[in-house]
Design a protein around this motif. Structure first.
Motif, PDB file in Angstrom:
ATOM      1  N   ILE A 164     -23.826  10.840  39.994  1.00  0.00           N
ATOM      2  CA  ILE A 164     -23.141   9.759  40.701  1.00  0.00           C
ATOM      3  C   ILE A 164     -23.790   9.467  42.055  1.00  0.00           C
ATOM      4  O   ILE A 164     -23.214   8.799  42.903  1.00  0.00           O
ATOM      5  N   GLY A 165     -24.977   9.966  42.258  1.00  0.00           N
ATOM      6  CA  GLY A 165     -25.679   9.732  43.512  1.00  0.00           C
ATOM      7  C   GLY A 165     -27.001  10.456  43.510  1.00  0.00           C
ATOM      8  O   GLY A 165     -27.502  10.828  42.450  1.00  0.00           O
ATOM      9  N   ALA A 166     -27.562  10.682  44.701  1.00  0.00           N
ATOM     10  CA  ALA A 166     -28.880  11.316  44.753  1.00  0.00           C
ATOM     11  C   ALA A 166     -29.143  11.925  46.116  1.00  0.00           C
ATOM     12  O   ALA A 166     -28.590  11.509  47.139  1.00  0.00           O
ATOM     13  N   LEU A 167     -30.010  12.930  46.120  1.00  0.00           N
ATOM     14  CA  LEU A 167     -30.579  13.500  47.337  1.00  0.00           C
ATOM     15  C   LEU A 167     -31.937  12.843  47.540  1.00  0.00           C
ATOM     16  O   LEU A 167     -32.686  12.630  46.582  1.00  0.00           O
ATOM     17  N   TRP A 196     -30.632   4.375  31.973  1.00  0.00           N
ATOM     18  CA  TRP A 196     -29.704   4.619  33.081  1.00  0.00           C
ATOM     19  C   TRP A 196     -30.397   5.078  34.369  1.00  0.00           C
ATOM     20  O   TRP A 196     -29.930   4.706  35.471  1.00  0.00           O
ATOM     21  N   PRO A 197     -31.502   5.853  34.326  1.00  0.00           N
ATOM     22  CA  PRO A 197     -32.131   6.224  35.601  1.00  0.00           C
ATOM     23  C   PRO A 197     -32.639   5.006  36.382  1.00  0.00           C
ATOM     24  O   PRO A 197     -32.558   4.972  37.614  1.00  0.00           O
ATOM     25  N   LEU A 198     -33.144   4.006  35.661  1.00  0.00           N
ATOM     26  CA  LEU A 198     -33.627   2.805  36.328  1.00  0.00           C
ATOM     27  C   LEU A 198     -32.459   2.011  36.913  1.00  0.00           C
ATOM     28  O   LEU A 198     -32.579   1.436  38.003  1.00  0.00           O
ATOM     29  N   HIS A 199     -31.343   1.982  36.189  1.00  0.00           N
ATOM     30  CA  HIS A 199     -30.171   1.263  36.700  1.00  0.00           C
ATOM     31  C   HIS A 199     -29.610   1.963  37.933  1.00  0.00           C
ATOM     32  O   HIS A 199     -29.206   1.302  38.901  1.00  0.00           O
ATOM     33  N   LEU A 200     -29.602   3.283  37.922  1.00  0.00           N
ATOM     34  CA  LEU A 200     -29.143   4.047  39.090  1.00  0.00           C
ATOM     35  C   LEU A 200     -30.063   3.799  40.280  1.00  0.00           C
ATOM     36  O   LEU A 200     -29.599   3.555  41.404  1.00  0.00           O
ATOM     37  N   LEU A 201     -31.356   3.826  40.041  1.00  0.00           N
ATOM     38  CA  LEU A 201     -32.338   3.600  41.099  1.00  0.00           C
ATOM     39  C   LEU A 201     -32.199   2.202  41.687  1.00  0.00           C
ATOM     40  O   LEU A 201     -32.204   2.010  42.909  1.00  0.00           O
ATOM     41  N   ARG A 202     -32.055   1.219  40.826  1.00  0.00           N
ATOM     42  CA  ARG A 202     -31.897  -0.178  41.269  1.00  0.00           C
ATOM     43  C   ARG A 202     -30.624  -0.363  42.084  1.00  0.00           C
ATOM     44  O   ARG A 202     -30.654  -0.908  43.194  1.00  0.00           O
ATOM     45  N   LYS A 248     -19.783   4.844  40.663  1.00  0.00           N
ATOM     46  CA  LYS A 248     -19.583   5.100  39.233  1.00  0.00           C
ATOM     47  C   LYS A 248     -20.684   6.016  38.728  1.00  0.00           C
ATOM     48  O   LYS A 248     -21.702   6.214  39.387  1.00  0.00           O
ATOM     49  N   PHE A 249     -20.444   6.579  37.552  1.00  0.00           N
ATOM     50  CA  PHE A 249     -21.457   7.398  36.893  1.00  0.00           C
ATOM     51  C   PHE A 249     -22.420   6.499  36.125  1.00  0.00           C
ATOM     52  O   PHE A 249     -22.059   5.402  35.695  1.00  0.00           O
ATOM     53  N   TYR A 250     -23.653   6.974  35.939  1.00  0.00           N
ATOM     54  CA  TYR A 250     -24.659   6.165  35.272  1.00  0.00           C
ATOM     55  C   TYR A 250     -25.157   6.761  33.961  1.00  0.00           C
ATOM     56  O   TYR A 250     -25.486   6.030  33.039  1.00  0.00           O
ATOM     57  N   ASP A 251     -25.244   8.089  33.883  1.00  0.00           N
ATOM     58  CA  ASP A 251     -25.773   8.702  32.670  1.00  0.00           C
ATOM     59  C   ASP A 251     -24.678   8.802  31.613  1.00  0.00           C
ATOM     60  O   ASP A 251     -23.488   8.821  31.932  1.00  0.00           O
ATOM     61  N   PRO A 252     -25.041   8.872  30.320  1.00  0.00           N
ATOM     62  CA  PRO A 252     -24.056   8.926  29.234  1.00  0.00           C
ATOM     63  C   PRO A 252     -23.106  10.117  29.321  1.00  0.00           C
ATOM     64  O   PRO A 252     -21.983  10.058  28.813  1.00  0.00           O
ATOM     65  N   LYS A 285     -21.306  15.080  41.620  1.00  0.00           N
ATOM     66  CA  LYS A 285     -20.348  14.879  42.708  1.00  0.00           C
ATOM     67  C   LYS A 285     -20.173  16.158  43.528  1.00  0.00           C
ATOM     68  O   LYS A 285     -20.086  16.123  44.750  1.00  0.00           O
ATOM     69  N   GLU A 286     -20.152  17.317  42.834  1.00  0.00           N
ATOM     70  CA  GLU A 286     -19.987  18.595  43.530  1.00  0.00           C
ATOM     71  C   GLU A 286     -21.168  18.892  44.446  1.00  0.00           C
ATOM     72  O   GLU A 286     -21.007  19.484  45.519  1.00  0.00           O
TER      73      GLU A 286
END
Length: 219
Positions: A147-150, A109-115, A138-142, A183-184
């Motif tokens: 749901i995003g990144a800094l 999932w980290p690679l899918h989120l990054l992509r 959407k959420f990526y981890d199990p 999200k928070e």
């Protein structure tokens, strides 16, 4: 994801070689690539760099987002008052025990989120200034937390050079560290700014730069 004209956005062979040499020099020798096979838009293939003595963690680096050159004329966000990066690539780090040999959704999932974040950034023509966030749909981890990144400057123990990568046309590619957020935490960044969020992350997390799927929200 597609660009406005539906075409692919790719580095030239020369620039692709320049980028790969830069990554190998400053992040470590690439062991393999996680490939993106989309038919349009950017192709954020991910270089997978295994742990080593100098960097005892997995380093994941996108190698395609920077083929998209950001056009500020389409609308510069109000929170970017001065300067932004025309070309960017993302960097993510994983604990050395992360079982990347298990190519399952639960592990990858980290690679899918990054992509997907890279593709979204190009599609939306995101202008990245200081400590921005990128939010997904959407959420990526199990555990359905991230749901995003800094996006921050890479730590010195992740990259030994903070200078951008110079391409053949003289333009630069800036590498930004990708830290998955709740999200928070994204809401906190929007309300209080990136500095306060980043200070909170560093204060409450021992390994802020390595993805921790079990960590709690810092606020």
């Amino acid at each position: 994801m597609s660009t406005e004209n539906g075409l692919q956005e790719l580095y030239s062979n020369k620039d692709s070689d320049i980028l790969k040499k830069y990554i190998n020099k400053h992040y470590g020798k690439t062991q393999s690539f996680y490939r993106d096979y989309s038919s349009t838009g950017v192709h954020p293939d991910i270089a997978i760099i295994p742990p080593n003595l100098a960097k005892p963690f997995y380093t994941l680096v996108t190698t395609g987002l920077g083929a998209h050159k950001i056009d500020p004329s389409t609308g510069m966000p109000l929170n970017i008052k001065s300067g932004f990066y025309e070309r960017v690539e993302f960097v993510m780090t994983l604990n050395k025990s992360w079982p990347l040999d298990e190519k399952t959704e639960e592990i990858y999932w980290p690679l899918h989120l990054l992509r997907d974040a890279s593709k979204l950034a190009a599609e939306k023509n995101c202008c990245f200034g200081e400590l921005p966030v990128i939010e997904m749909k959407k959420f990526y981890d199990p555990m359905n937390k991230f749901i995003g990144a800094l996006l921050v400057e890479p730590e010195v123990d992740i990259s030994d050079d903070d200078k951008p990568c110079k391409l053949s046309d003289g333009s630069s590619v800036k590498f930004l560290q990708f830290i998955p957020l709740f999200k928070e935490e994204i809401r906190h960044r929007k309300e209080h700014g990136g500095d306060r969020l980043f200070k909170g992350l560093k204060k409450n997390l021992d390994l802020v730069y390595c993805v921790d799927p079990e960590r709690r929200c810092v606020f």
